[in-house]
Design a protein around this motif. Sequence first.
Motif, mmCIF file in Angstrom:
data_model
loop_
_atom_site.group_PDB
_atom_site.id
_atom_site.type_symbol
_atom_site.label_atom_id
_atom_site.label_comp_id
_atom_site.label_asym_id
_atom_site.label_seq_id
_atom_site.Cartn_x
_atom_site.Cartn_y
_atom_site.Cartn_z
ATOM 1 N N ILE A 150 -8.170 -1.532 5.136
ATOM 2 C CA ILE A 150 -7.056 -1.982 4.182
ATOM 3 C C ILE A 150 -5.674 -1.174 4.455
ATOM 4 O O ILE A 150 -4.648 -1.910 4.577
ATOM 5 C CB ILE A 150 -7.594 -1.244 2.804
ATOM 6 N N GLU A 154 -2.239 -3.289 4.938
ATOM 7 C CA GLU A 154 -1.256 -2.849 3.945
ATOM 8 C C GLU A 154 0.045 -2.463 4.805
ATOM 9 O O GLU A 154 1.153 -2.981 4.425
ATOM 10 C CB GLU A 154 -1.436 -1.458 3.181
ATOM 11 N N LYS A 157 1.455 -5.930 6.086
ATOM 12 C CA LYS A 157 1.952 -6.715 4.968
ATOM 13 C C LYS A 157 3.635 -6.022 4.669
ATOM 14 O O LYS A 157 4.612 -7.040 4.476
ATOM 15 C CB LYS A 157 1.230 -6.366 3.765
ATOM 16 N N GLU A 179 -14.829 -2.610 -0.610
ATOM 17 C CA GLU A 179 -13.256 -2.521 -0.996
ATOM 18 C C GLU A 179 -12.299 -3.447 -0.197
ATOM 19 O O GLU A 179 -11.581 -4.189 -0.618
ATOM 20 C CB GLU A 179 -13.116 -1.324 -0.819
ATOM 21 N N ILE A 180 -12.821 -3.741 1.079
ATOM 22 C CA ILE A 180 -11.929 -4.751 2.118
ATOM 23 C C ILE A 180 -12.361 -6.085 1.541
ATOM 24 O O ILE A 180 -11.293 -6.736 1.447
ATOM 25 C CB ILE A 180 -12.523 -4.397 3.544
ATOM 26 N N GLN A 182 -12.883 -7.422 -1.535
ATOM 27 C CA GLN A 182 -12.081 -7.253 -2.813
ATOM 28 C C GLN A 182 -10.598 -7.333 -2.298
ATOM 29 O O GLN A 182 -9.855 -7.889 -3.090
ATOM 30 C CB GLN A 182 -12.329 -6.353 -3.648
ATOM 31 N N TYR A 183 -10.196 -6.396 -1.634
ATOM 32 C CA TYR A 183 -8.675 -6.326 -1.213
ATOM 33 C C TYR A 183 -8.289 -7.844 -0.484
ATOM 34 O O TYR A 183 -7.228 -8.198 -0.832
ATOM 35 C CB TYR A 183 -8.400 -5.250 -0.320
ATOM 36 N N CYS A 184 -9.285 -8.361 0.382
ATOM 37 C CA CYS A 184 -8.935 -9.465 0.967
ATOM 38 C C CYS A 184 -8.762 -10.833 0.126
ATOM 39 O O CYS A 184 -7.821 -11.586 0.149
ATOM 40 C CB CYS A 184 -9.993 -9.997 1.830
ATOM 41 N N GLN A 186 -7.936 -10.387 -3.072
ATOM 42 C CA GLN A 186 -6.703 -10.291 -3.922
ATOM 43 C C GLN A 186 -5.456 -10.750 -3.017
ATOM 44 O O GLN A 186 -4.519 -11.173 -3.855
ATOM 45 C CB GLN A 186 -6.584 -8.725 -4.260
ATOM 46 N N GLN A 187 -5.528 -10.358 -1.733
ATOM 47 C CA GLN A 187 -4.430 -10.906 -0.986
ATOM 48 C C GLN A 187 -4.358 -12.267 -0.407
ATOM 49 O O GLN A 187 -3.342 -12.690 0.265
ATOM 50 C CB GLN A 187 -4.335 -9.850 0.062
#
Length: 280
Positions: A150, A154, A157, A179-180, A182-184, A186-187
């Motif tokens: 992440i 970040e 980005k 976590e990764i 879910q982050y991916c 979301q992005q």
Amino acid sequence: MLCCPTVTLSNGLELPILGLGTSHNGGYSHEAVVYALQECGVRHIDTAKRYGCEEYLAKAVRESGVPRQDVWLTTKLWPGDYGYSNTKQACRASCARLGVEYLDLYLMHWPDCMVPGRSNREMRAETWRALEELYDEGLCRAIGVSNFLIPHLEELKEDCSIVPHVNQVEYHPFQQPEEIVQYCQQQGIVFEGYCPLAKGQALSHPTILKMADKYEHTPSQICIRWSIQNGVVTIPKSTKKKRILENCNVFGFQLEDTDMVSLRMLHDGRHVTWDPTHVP
């Protein structure tokens, strides 16, 4: 013959959710790739400059008779080629070795740039700018990263204009970086998992063996099915025809929710390959 679902990238391209991985140190077989393309209907192949088999892959795809536009080819940029001009040269060299005019997906292979006197963040941003231009030129239909966490994503980005289309990360029942994932999501980054069988370690686990009996499928099919059912693009590696066929036969059954949960409980954080945790 494989009828493989696809995952839609943020730019609208359709990526087959199941692919065939290759690797160095004996991780490539010409016969197996031709068989996967001709007999199993595989249309997604993952390789890298690092693996040293791009030229062999060109021959296999050609020999298979499958039209270029029907095969999704992913290859990766090694850190030794990071940097603006090096990246552009390396991409064109990979295209030449693969015998293609464009790549479907080009990935930065690793977040550590290993360049003395330059920060990783600076080098990643410079390299990514080159990838963005290769994408704009149409030399790469999609661009992404591999093994990025992440914080790495970040920074990218903040520093660049195109969010990676894909992040390819180690993913199997023992290594579930939720976590990764879910982050991916979301992005708008498609999450792709490699080492789905944990380099064979998952195939002897009692929980997985029990499920293999229950569903009358092999332990590897249980692991691959679990990964795909989680929405993860999955790229098992094999050089054996029988195993490739087995790994493709994962769309005719579905794991029950309770079994999906049981497999989620197997996460213990182990890595069976490189661990990018300490890369700044």
